[in-house]
Motif scaffolding. Structure first.
Motif, PDB file in Angstrom:
ATOM      1  N   THR A  26       0.831  -1.196   0.101  1.00 61.26           N
ATOM      2  CA  THR A  26      -0.117  -0.075   0.100  1.00 61.26           C
ATOM      3  C   THR A  26       0.826   1.323   0.067  1.00 61.26           C
ATOM      4  OG1 THR A  26      -1.676  -1.122   1.184  1.00 61.26           O
ATOM      5  CG2 THR A  26      -1.789   1.238   1.251  1.00 61.26           C
ATOM      6  N   ALA A  27       1.950   1.116   0.727  1.00 62.81           N
ATOM      7  CA  ALA A  27       2.988   2.400   0.708  1.00 62.81           C
ATOM      8  C   ALA A  27       3.595   2.657  -0.659  1.00 62.81           C
ATOM      9  CB  ALA A  27       4.032   2.205   1.688  1.00 62.81           C
ATOM     10  N   LEU A  28       3.771   1.512  -1.331  1.00 67.19           N
ATOM     11  CA  LEU A  28       4.290   1.763  -2.665  1.00 67.19           C
ATOM     12  C   LEU A  28       3.153   2.221  -3.652  1.00 67.19           C
ATOM     13  CD1 LEU A  28       7.086  -1.106  -3.117  1.00 67.19           C
ATOM     14  CD2 LEU A  28       7.220   1.167  -3.720  1.00 67.19           C
ATOM     15  N   MET A  29       1.968   1.842  -3.625  1.00 66.43           N
ATOM     16  CA  MET A  29       0.793   2.316  -4.281  1.00 66.43           C
ATOM     17  C   MET A  29       0.699   3.890  -3.838  1.00 66.43           C
ATOM     18  SD  MET A  29       0.021  -0.155  -6.210  1.00 66.43           S
ATOM     19  CE  MET A  29      -1.514  -0.129  -6.845  1.00 66.43           C
ATOM     20  N   ARG A  30       0.965   4.252  -2.779  1.00 67.66           N
ATOM     21  CA  ARG A  30       0.900   5.684  -2.516  1.00 67.66           C
ATOM     22  C   ARG A  30       1.743   6.507  -3.159  1.00 67.66           C
ATOM     23  NH1 ARG A  30       0.206   9.334   3.363  1.00 67.66           N
ATOM     24  NH2 ARG A  30      -0.756  11.016   1.993  1.00 67.66           N
TER      25      ARG A  30
ATOM     26  N   ASP B 247      -6.520  -2.154  15.647  1.00 67.87           N
ATOM     27  CA  ASP B 247      -5.534  -1.248  14.433  1.00 67.87           C
ATOM     28  C   ASP B 247      -6.035  -2.422  13.106  1.00 67.87           C
ATOM     29  OD1 ASP B 247      -4.798   0.818  15.635  1.00 67.87           O
ATOM     30  OD2 ASP B 247      -2.678   0.428  14.949  1.00 67.87           O
ATOM     31  N   GLN B 248      -6.089  -3.453  13.187  1.00 69.16           N
ATOM     32  CA  GLN B 248      -6.250  -4.416  11.906  1.00 69.16           C
ATOM     33  C   GLN B 248      -7.758  -4.010  11.588  1.00 69.16           C
ATOM     34  OE1 GLN B 248      -3.688  -6.008  10.348  1.00 69.16           O
ATOM     35  NE2 GLN B 248      -2.977  -4.489  11.668  1.00 69.16           N
ATOM     36  N   LEU B 249      -8.864  -4.136  12.278  1.00 71.27           N
ATOM     37  CA  LEU B 249      -9.889  -3.712  11.659  1.00 71.27           C
ATOM     38  C   LEU B 249      -9.989  -2.104  11.127  1.00 71.27           C
ATOM     39  CD1 LEU B 249     -12.661  -5.130  14.014  1.00 71.27           C
ATOM     40  CD2 LEU B 249     -11.436  -6.120  11.951  1.00 71.27           C
ATOM     41  N   ARG B 250      -9.227  -1.209  11.694  1.00 67.94           N
ATOM     42  CA  ARG B 250      -8.871   0.094  10.965  1.00 67.94           C
ATOM     43  C   ARG B 250      -8.520  -0.066   9.663  1.00 67.94           C
ATOM     44  NH1 ARG B 250      -7.055   1.299  16.373  1.00 67.94           N
ATOM     45  NH2 ARG B 250      -8.659   2.112  17.716  1.00 67.94           N
ATOM     46  N   TRP B 251      -7.406  -1.047   9.605  1.00 68.78           N
ATOM     47  CA  TRP B 251      -6.737  -0.917   8.314  1.00 68.78           C
ATOM     48  C   TRP B 251      -7.876  -1.794   7.334  1.00 68.78           C
ATOM     49  CZ3 TRP B 251      -3.065   0.209   5.601  1.00 68.78           C
ATOM     50  CH2 TRP B 251      -2.441  -0.271   4.526  1.00 68.78           C
ATOM     51  N   ALA B 252      -8.667  -2.776   7.748  1.00 66.98           N
ATOM     52  CA  ALA B 252      -9.362  -3.245   6.850  1.00 66.98           C
ATOM     53  C   ALA B 252     -10.710  -2.159   6.607  1.00 66.98           C
ATOM     54  CB  ALA B 252     -10.204  -4.536   7.574  1.00 66.98           C
ATOM     55  N   ARG B 253     -10.918  -1.351   7.521  1.00 68.10           N
ATOM     56  CA  ARG B 253     -11.920  -0.198   7.146  1.00 68.10           C
ATOM     57  C   ARG B 253     -11.341   0.653   5.846  1.00 68.10           C
ATOM     58  NH1 ARG B 253     -16.362   1.113  10.272  1.00 68.10           N
ATOM     59  NH2 ARG B 253     -16.499   0.008  12.143  1.00 68.10           N
ATOM     60  N   PHE B 254     -10.132   1.042   6.015  1.00 67.89           N
ATOM     61  CA  PHE B 254      -9.503   1.777   5.104  1.00 67.89           C
ATOM     62  C   PHE B 254      -9.600   1.115   3.731  1.00 67.89           C
ATOM     63  CE2 PHE B 254      -5.144   2.242   2.671  1.00 67.89           C
ATOM     64  CZ  PHE B 254      -5.664   3.403   2.147  1.00 67.89           C
ATOM     65  N   HIS B 255      -9.314  -0.193   3.745  1.00 69.34           N
ATOM     66  CA  HIS B 255      -9.092  -0.819   2.242  1.00 69.34           C
ATOM     67  C   HIS B 255     -10.656  -1.223   1.941  1.00 69.34           C
ATOM     68  CE1 HIS B 255      -5.289  -1.654   1.144  1.00 69.34           C
ATOM     69  NE2 HIS B 255      -4.814  -1.642   2.298  1.00 69.34           N
ATOM     70  N   LEU B 256     -11.476  -0.990   2.743  1.00 71.99           N
ATOM     71  CA  LEU B 256     -13.211  -1.042   2.197  1.00 71.99           C
ATOM     72  C   LEU B 256     -13.641   0.007   1.994  1.00 71.99           C
ATOM     73  CD1 LEU B 256     -14.506  -3.669   4.814  1.00 71.99           C
ATOM     74  CD2 LEU B 256     -14.509  -4.047   2.493  1.00 71.99           C
ATOM     75  N   GLY B 257     -12.710   1.113   2.342  1.00 71.08           N
ATOM     76  CA  GLY B 257     -13.574   2.591   2.131  1.00 71.08           C
ATOM     77  C   GLY B 257     -13.070   3.254   0.608  1.00 71.08           C
ATOM     78  N   ASP B 258     -12.972   4.564   0.699  1.00 69.13           N
ATOM     79  CA  ASP B 258     -12.771   5.636  -0.590  1.00 69.13           C
ATOM     80  C   ASP B 258     -11.312   5.854  -0.735  1.00 69.13           C
ATOM     81  OD1 ASP B 258     -12.657   7.556   1.230  1.00 69.13           O
ATOM     82  OD2 ASP B 258     -14.369   8.388   0.346  1.00 69.13           O
ATOM     83  N   GLY B 259     -10.632   5.362   0.240  1.00 68.62           N
ATOM     84  CA  GLY B 259      -8.829   5.730   0.333  1.00 68.62           C
ATOM     85  C   GLY B 259      -8.672   7.094   0.746  1.00 68.62           C
ATOM     86  N   GLY B 260      -9.948   7.686   0.955  1.00 71.89           N
ATOM     87  CA  GLY B 260      -9.699   9.324   1.644  1.00 71.89           C
ATOM     88  C   GLY B 260      -8.339   9.919   0.861  1.00 71.89           C
ATOM     89  N   ALA B 261      -7.580  10.703   1.682  1.00 72.72           N
ATOM     90  CA  ALA B 261      -6.357  11.383   1.331  1.00 72.72           C
ATOM     91  C   ALA B 261      -5.109  10.494   1.147  1.00 72.72           C
ATOM     92  CB  ALA B 261      -6.089  12.581   2.476  1.00 72.72           C
ATOM     93  N   VAL B 262      -5.264   9.352   1.492  1.00 71.84           N
ATOM     94  CA  VAL B 262      -3.849   8.289   1.365  1.00 71.84           C
ATOM     95  C   VAL B 262      -3.905   7.866  -0.045  1.00 71.84           C
ATOM     96  CG1 VAL B 262      -3.062   6.361   2.464  1.00 71.84           C
ATOM     97  CG2 VAL B 262      -4.173   7.819   3.807  1.00 71.84           C
TER      98      VAL B 262
END
Length: 453
Positions: free
Chosen positions: A66-70, A235-250
């Motif tokens: 994910t960091a490399l994709m960013r 934290d892992q569920l926060r990570w999952a929420r991010f990958h289920l969401g719209d990406g935000g500013a990341v």
């Protein structure tokens, strides 16, 4: 539908498999549900909770990808560019391979690199640079892009790309690119940060079945990009929420979604049907899931996300070898309980001694040996660290896996399932050369090549 609660099932399953501590988090209907059981350590027992840190092992790879994709979304990395664009000093056992391997090859395990180098390059900020300098010692198992074969070394190399592009140590870059913007406050690489909080210790089974605490708690620093992260269920569920969401500013939404698309197919793999970018992709009972597992010394983690149902589950346990089976049982129960999705192993065919004869032998990667043997009841598989590697190490080395029964699956007969033992549930296959001779076996995504008798 079962009347058993998540907490009740986790407790019963951990007890069944003899696991001292388990942390489980489920994201369902927009809510986080946690079930934690047991203790962090048999030597220094503290209750496991949703903020307890466990070693994620290879789930770390989803962060590196994910960091490399960013960085790619920022125009700082081109995924299809050769790695030498960013690491001109890269040298491998084969010069042509060194010129051809791309960043994308590293992220979907198609670089043709063997599994890893077991070398400790220290705990300094030059650990990854020193690891990359040792890569000419690593074997190559295929041309870049020819096939998928799971490579820790490939992700360590990807971590070094991140260092060169950002001008920061890998761990600092991940903290700024991922942890800080996503609010991951219980995710760390450094031992000093981990041990200042409640953390789980791994346990390994002795010959009599008793458990002892694993003294080598975390991997060498050079392995951080592929397996060094410690994190919590919350934290892992926060990570999952991010990958289920719209990406935000990341991450742009289309980039986030692209990580879930197949880039290379997998055959008879416990990981799934294909690899996306950093994620393994599976169809389970007609539902597409993405996920990644990980293991450390006596610790095991599993993260599974079902995007179309906005569902995720993380399971972390602290004893081997039964932690794998424990995690799998909990994930499967949750899929059935919350989604009515059934995940079942395929049925092996009847044992045929004449068919088994051509498979018997020894297979190896750089640091491990896999042995296929047979008796009147069937085939079995044993895997462990090479004796010379174990003897030369001044660090604690995880114990070998005891022999486990395997059964061949319908079809061409080259695919198999581990049916009993600590590795049960693992899928793999035997590979052949152009003449039809068996020359390798895949286990846990890694190609073990046959050793001449």
């Amino acid at each position: 539908m079962s009347d058993v609660t998540l907490s009740e099932f986790v407790e019963a399953t951990a007890t069944q498999f003899g696991i001292p501590g388990v942390a489980v988090g489920v994201l369902i209907d927009g809510q986080d549900v946690f079930a934690c059981h047991g203790v962090t350590s048999l030597d220094n027992p503290q209750p496991v909770d949703s903020d307890t840190l466990f070693q994620l092992g290879s789930v770390t790879k989803t962060y590196t990808a994910t960091a490399l994709m960013r960085l790619a979304a920022q125009g700082r990395v081109e995924l299809d560019a050769p790695v030498r664009t960013y690491l001109p000093e890269l040298a491998l056992a084969d010069e042509d391979a060194a010129t051809r391997i791309t960043v994308a090859n590293l992220l979907n395990h198609t670089a043709g690199l063997d599994w890893n180098l077991l070398v400790d390059t220290g705990d300094g900020e030059d650990a990854l640079a020193e690891f990359v300098a040792r890569l000419p010692e690593l074997g190559l198992i295929a041309a870049s892009g020819a096939r998928a074969s799971y490579s820790q070394a490939g992700y360590n190399l990807a971590g070094r790309v991140i260092e060169k592009v950002t001008g920061q140590p890998f761990e600092q870059a991940i903290a700024e690119l991922i942890f800080a913007p996503l609010g991951l406050t219980h995710s760390f690489f450094a031992s000093r940060e981990i041990t200042a909080r409640r953390f789980a210790e791994g346990h390994n089974a002795e010959a009599d079945g008793s458990l002892t605490v694993a003294r080598l708690w975390r991997p060498w620093r050079a392995n951080n990009p592929g397996g060094g992260l410690a994190s919590s269920a919350a934290d892992q569920l926060r990570w999952a929420r991010f990958h289920l969401g719209d990406g935000g500013a990341v991450l742009p939404t289309d980039t986030l979604r692209a990580m879930r698309r197949p880039t290379v197919a997998l055959r008879a793999s416990t990981f799934g049907d294909a690899i996306g970018v950093g994620w393994f992709l599976r169809d389970i009972d007609g539902v597409r899931a993405i996920g990644h597992g990980g293991s450390g010394n006596g610790q095991f983690a599993e993260l599974l996300i079902v995007p179309e149902r906005d569902f995720a589950i993380v399971v972390m346990s602290n004893a081997g070898p039964e932690g794998i089976a424990c995690n799998q049982a909990i994930v499967r129960w949750a899929l059935e309980r919350y989604l009515r999705v059934l995940d079942r192993d395929p049925e092996p065919i009847s044992y045929d001694p004449s068919r088994a004869a051509e498979l018997i032998g020894t297979y190896a990667i750089d640091a491990m040996t896999l042995t296929i043997a047979a008796d009147e009841t069937g085939l079995n598989l044993a895997v462990g660290v090479k004796p010379e590697i174990r003897a030369a190490s001044d660090q604690e080395v995880p114990p070998d896996y005891p022999a486990a029964a395997i059964g061949l699956l319908p079809g061409d007969g080259d695919e198999y399932l581990v049916t009993h033992g600590g590795l049960r549930g693992q899928l793999g296959f035997f590979s052949r050369d152009e003449s039809g001779a068996v020359v390798g076996i895949d286990l846990a995504g890694r190609l073990f090549q046959r050793v001449a008798a």
